[in-house]
Design an enzyme around this catalytic site. Structure first.
Site, mmCIF file in Angstrom:
data_model
loop_
_atom_site.group_PDB
_atom_site.id
_atom_site.type_symbol
_atom_site.label_atom_id
_atom_site.label_comp_id
_atom_site.label_asym_id
_atom_site.label_seq_id
_atom_site.Cartn_x
_atom_site.Cartn_y
_atom_site.Cartn_z
ATOM 1 C CG ASP A 569 31.708 93.193 47.394
ATOM 2 O OD1 ASP A 569 31.827 93.144 48.282
ATOM 3 O OD2 ASP A 569 31.145 93.504 45.871
ATOM 4 C CB ILE A 598 32.505 97.067 46.694
ATOM 5 C CG1 ILE A 598 31.707 97.231 47.814
ATOM 6 C CG2 ILE A 598 33.895 97.713 46.715
ATOM 7 C CD1 ILE A 598 32.125 97.569 49.311
ATOM 8 C CG ASP A 599 33.636 91.976 44.148
ATOM 9 O OD1 ASP A 599 35.419 92.105 44.507
ATOM 10 O OD2 ASP A 599 33.036 90.639 44.242
ATOM 11 C CB VAL A 600 30.474 95.478 39.238
ATOM 12 C CG1 VAL A 600 30.598 95.676 37.857
ATOM 13 C CG2 VAL A 600 30.143 93.784 39.439
#
Length: 836
Positions: A569, A598-600
């Site tokens: 991320d 941004i990962d989720v």
């Protein structure tokens, strides 16, 4: 795009009517259109409520009609469009569309196959907030986004801290889009649609779920230098006044930016992997000297620290301060010997994560972004040739078709109705009108992922009834900060097994697992996928019916020069301009505060890809390979400013830690007793004039508004202004923090998902398997009326289900014991769930 190419897209034939305005609703419909759906977008007579060039992106692949819903003719036109639709999307305040004559509950009584998606700012069952004017910044202020902007801003005393990223809309978009397609694929089995609500406040809380977990008795070994410094200053009554330079001295050497020969900063992110930090030091020529000075690598970092041979182990985050300072200083010297571009290639080819800090404007025109299809060109009728973000999610077999979207096209109502009517819908007969089974009931998923995006994608599927088996190495590659702390969130609802796939016995087990599932998910570059035998031909040989979903850092629908580079991320934040905007300059880059920003989002994208592949398989029999990447989702996170065209204005969106908002009407203001957020538009000026104490504001020249409002707002207290502005239906909010929200919205875990508890809901697990009391956000943002949402149990200890899963696969106890003895499998990484 030709009709033949479009027919390859997974949602071809699906009909969508989009009443959304601003970002979330239109973005959901845009993504469905990118996946092949036919979309009609409805604007009011005055045009879009949000006047921004990003509308060109949000409305690509759409036919646009103008309807006045407040007139009988307009209402009849809207109802005619809905009568042809499979999916209807809206983003009004709760109840508004029904008051205009379009009631989803009533519609579904006669059309139970209809899927409706409502995306309000606050939940319809949130009696306090549901009628508030819920602009993006209002939701952020109420949800702790601006007051929990990361350890850096806390230490610098910048609290609250403004960010222009539309996080609520971005998370809400991916949750709503995935929910719509999950409901769509379920409809292929049941004949039934659903009525779905995704409140943006709940969505942003789910997006920030890794930031809101509370672990009582959190072991000291996991606290970073910054966390320890915050605790020290609070304990000793010291101010939070650390400057940017001092802050750098509190960062881990493998989690920070370094200046290069060309003056550009280069971001290194390799703190927790067994090999990444070592490869980094070896490549920089520092490893041998540091080892000679005493830098060690513990054989088993999952032991309590008290049992380590030393106080430091390379590849474990965070490092002790003395080692962190020593390593950082030497790395800084080496980075000055090459340009950032040279280092990017060295890190990428060496298979450890690092990237130059770039501005968004640079990323939009980046060679890799263009080649990979992460940025595409569209001939917009207003702005001409335009660079826009590419598709957020795609299937490998039709990714090329997704790169040629049609520009937005205004049409008549008649043309729109003809386009929808030309696509007949065929559905299976309804066997049980009261079927409440989860959308993924009976779907079995193998999760091979690590860190956040991939594992979170699969964890999300569990709430809809998917059975998930999580496979990890028999001996971990990541430290327990990365696996166990993050895993407390993304391991919920999964059964965990530990296997050495490199061994003969482990490989045999792996292949049995692959043959037993419907979906395989992995976050890895293509080279690893191929080596594992999960490329198209390899998986087809093992299980020709299995859908494969791949998430990674830099890939797009086409191969690009950096598609196979590894990363996280934070690395995408650096590469796409998010860090430079947040920090304000090349001299002061900062990660965007929240863990998993941004990962989720990307995790929800993986789930959407799986849903689209399931739908495609049910409709056509084609077995697809779903794809998404962190880089692809960075375009959604930066939607308001992620575009370019000839004669575009400057890239001057709000940036830096001193920014307080967008303009005089949307920004932080100081009242007599504290700060609050005003969130208004030019259209609200007349209403502002009606507020006692603000009379005449509308006549103040735009360039003088901020100064005038600053003077006026200082005359009364925060609560007074909030009450007055809210009474005039002006967007306004005080600043909540996650700690307070969690404290007021928590209950002892009762097995329910929290969808009935308003915009905020947490559960307290007093009997958590870790032995700690753990408070976690509920799985509550997606709220279907028909379908059950499961509350997944707490994350079990890694390896806890190894024996059970092997038994189900046909292994007897003697075989299982032999595999454990050989090291091919394991039933635990550590004695303690959360190593101390």
């Amino acid at each position: 795009m030709t009709e033949g190419q479009r027919s390859l897209l997974p949602l071809t034939g699906v009909k969508v009517v989009d009443f959304g305005q601003y970002i979330a609703g239109p973005a959901v419909a845009m993504i469905l259109g990118d996946l092949g759906a036919t979309v009609v977008h409805v604007d009011p007579p005055g045009g879009p409520l949000w006047d921004n060039p990003a509308n060109a992106t949000l409305h690509r692949n759409k036919l646009i009609v103008t309807i006045d819903l407040k007139t009988p003719d307009g209402l009849a036109q809207a109802q005619a469009l809905i009568a042809e639709a499979d999916i209807v999307i809206e983003g009004f305040r709760p109840g508004k569309l029904a008051r205009l004559g379009i009631d989803f509950t009533e519609l579904r009584k006669t059309r139970p196959e209809l899927i409706t998606v409502s995306i309000p700012g606050f939940a319809s069952n949130d009696a306090l907030r549901r009628d508030w004017r819920a602009f993006e910044s209002v939701i952020a202020a109420c949800s702790g986004v601006f007051t929990d902007m990361g350890l850096n801003r806390v230490l610098m005393g910048v609290n609250p801290s403004f960010s222009p990223l539309p996080l609520s809309s971005a998370y809400g978009t991916m949750l709503a889009a995935s929910a719509a397609v999950l409901a769509l694929q379920s409809r292929e089995k049941t004949g039934l649609g659903d009525q779905i609500e995704v409140p943006l406040a709940a969505a942003v809380m789910e997006g920030l779920t890794y930031n809101s977990i509370l672990i009582d008795g959190y072991p000291e070994r996991y606290k970073t230098q910054r966390e320890q410094e915050i605790e020290r200053r609070r304990r000793d009554g010291l101010p939070m006044d650390v400057d940017y330079g001092e802050l750098q001295n509190l960062l881990d050497p493998f989690y920070r930016s370094y200046r290069c020969k060309d003056g550009r900063m280069f971001y290194v992110v390799c703190p927790s992997h067994k090999n990444h930090a070592k490869r980094c030091l070896q490549t920089l020529g520092l490893y041998d000297a540091l080892v000679a000075e005493g830098l060690t690598e513990e054989e088993d970092t999952y032991l309590p620290v008290s049992k380590w041979k030393s106080d430091v182990s390379l590849g474990v985050y965070p490092l002790p301060k003395d080692w962190a300072d020593r390593i950082s200083a030497r790395m800084a010297e080496v980075f000055l010997t090459r340009t950032a571009k040279e280092w990017e290639r060295i890190f990428g080819k060496g298979r450890f994560p690092g990237a130059p800090q770039r501005w968004l404007q640079e990323w939009i025109s980046d060679d890799h972004a263009e080649t990979a299809g992460l940025m595409i060109e569209v001939d917009d009728p207003v702005y001409g040739r335009m660079i826009q973000p590419g598709p957020m999610v795609w299937l490998e077999e039709s990714g090329e078709a997704a790169l040629a979207p049609a520009p937005r096209r205004p049409v008549t109502i008649e043309t729109a109705l003809e386009a929808l009517a030309a696509l007949p819908t065929t559905l299976p007969p309804v066997k049980d009108a009261n079927d409440r089974r989860g959308w993924l009931d009976g779907v079995r998923v193998l999760d091979l992922c690590n860190v956040i995006a991939g594992p979170h994608s699969v964890s999300y599927l569990a709430r809809f009834g998917a059975e998930v088996i999580k496979l990890d190495p028999a001996q971990p590659f990541y430290d327990c900060w990365n696996t166990v702390i993050f895993g407390m969130t993304h391991m919920r609802g999964k059964r965990s097994i530990l296997t050495d796939i490199r061994s003969k016995g482990g490989r045999e087990l792996f292949e049995r697992l692959v043959k037993s599932v419907d979906v395989v998910v992995w976050n890895a570059p293509d080279s690893q996928v191929q080596a594992m035998g999960l490329d198209l031909e390899g998986l087809r040989a093992l299980n020709p019916e299995a859908i494969f979903c791949k998430l990674d850092c830099f890939s797009g629908p086409r191969p690009g020069p950096r598609s196979d580079y590894v990363g996280y991320d934070d690395l995408v934040q650096a590469a796409t301009g998010i860090m430079l905007r947040f920090g304000g300059s090349m001299e002061t880059p900062e990660e965007h505060a929240h863990v998993g920003t941004i990962d989720v989002m990307c995790g929800f994208g993986g789930s959407l890809g799986i849903a689209a592949a399931l739908y495609q398989k049910q409709r056509s029999g084609r077995v697809g390979r779903a794809r998404t990447s962190l880089s692809a989702l960075s375009g959604l996170a930066q939607m308001p400013f992620c575009y370019d065209y000839l004669r575009r204005g400057p890239f001057d969106e709000p940036s830096g830690r001193d920014t307080v908002g967008y303009d005089a009407l949307t920004r932080f203001y100081e009242a007599a007793d504290g700060l609050f957020l005003l969130s208004a538009t030019e259209a609200d000026l007349e209403r502002l004039d009606t507020v006692e104490g603000l009379t005449g504001v509308s006549s103040v020249p735009a360039e003088q508004r901020a100064e005038a409002l600053t003077t006026l707002f200082r005359r009364r207290g925060v609560e007074d202004w909030i009450a007055r502005l809210r009474a005039a239906d002006i967007g306004v909010a005080g600043f909540e923090n996650i700690e307070t929200i969690r404290a007021t919205a928590s209950r002892i875990a009762d097995g329910t998902s929290g969808i009935d508890r308003g915009s905020y809901s947490f559960s307290v697990f007093t009997d958590h398997p870790s032995g700690h009391t753990v408070t976690q956000l509920d799985t509550y943002a997606v709220r279907p009326v028909r379908t059950e949402i499961k509350m997944p149990p707490p994350a079990e200890k890694y390896g806890a289900s190894t024996r059970q899963v092997l038994t189900e696969l046909g292994y007897n106890e003697e075989e299982i014991n032999a595999l454990i003895a050989s090291g091919a499998i394991s039933d635990s990484w550590s004695e303690e769930y959360l190593p101390s």
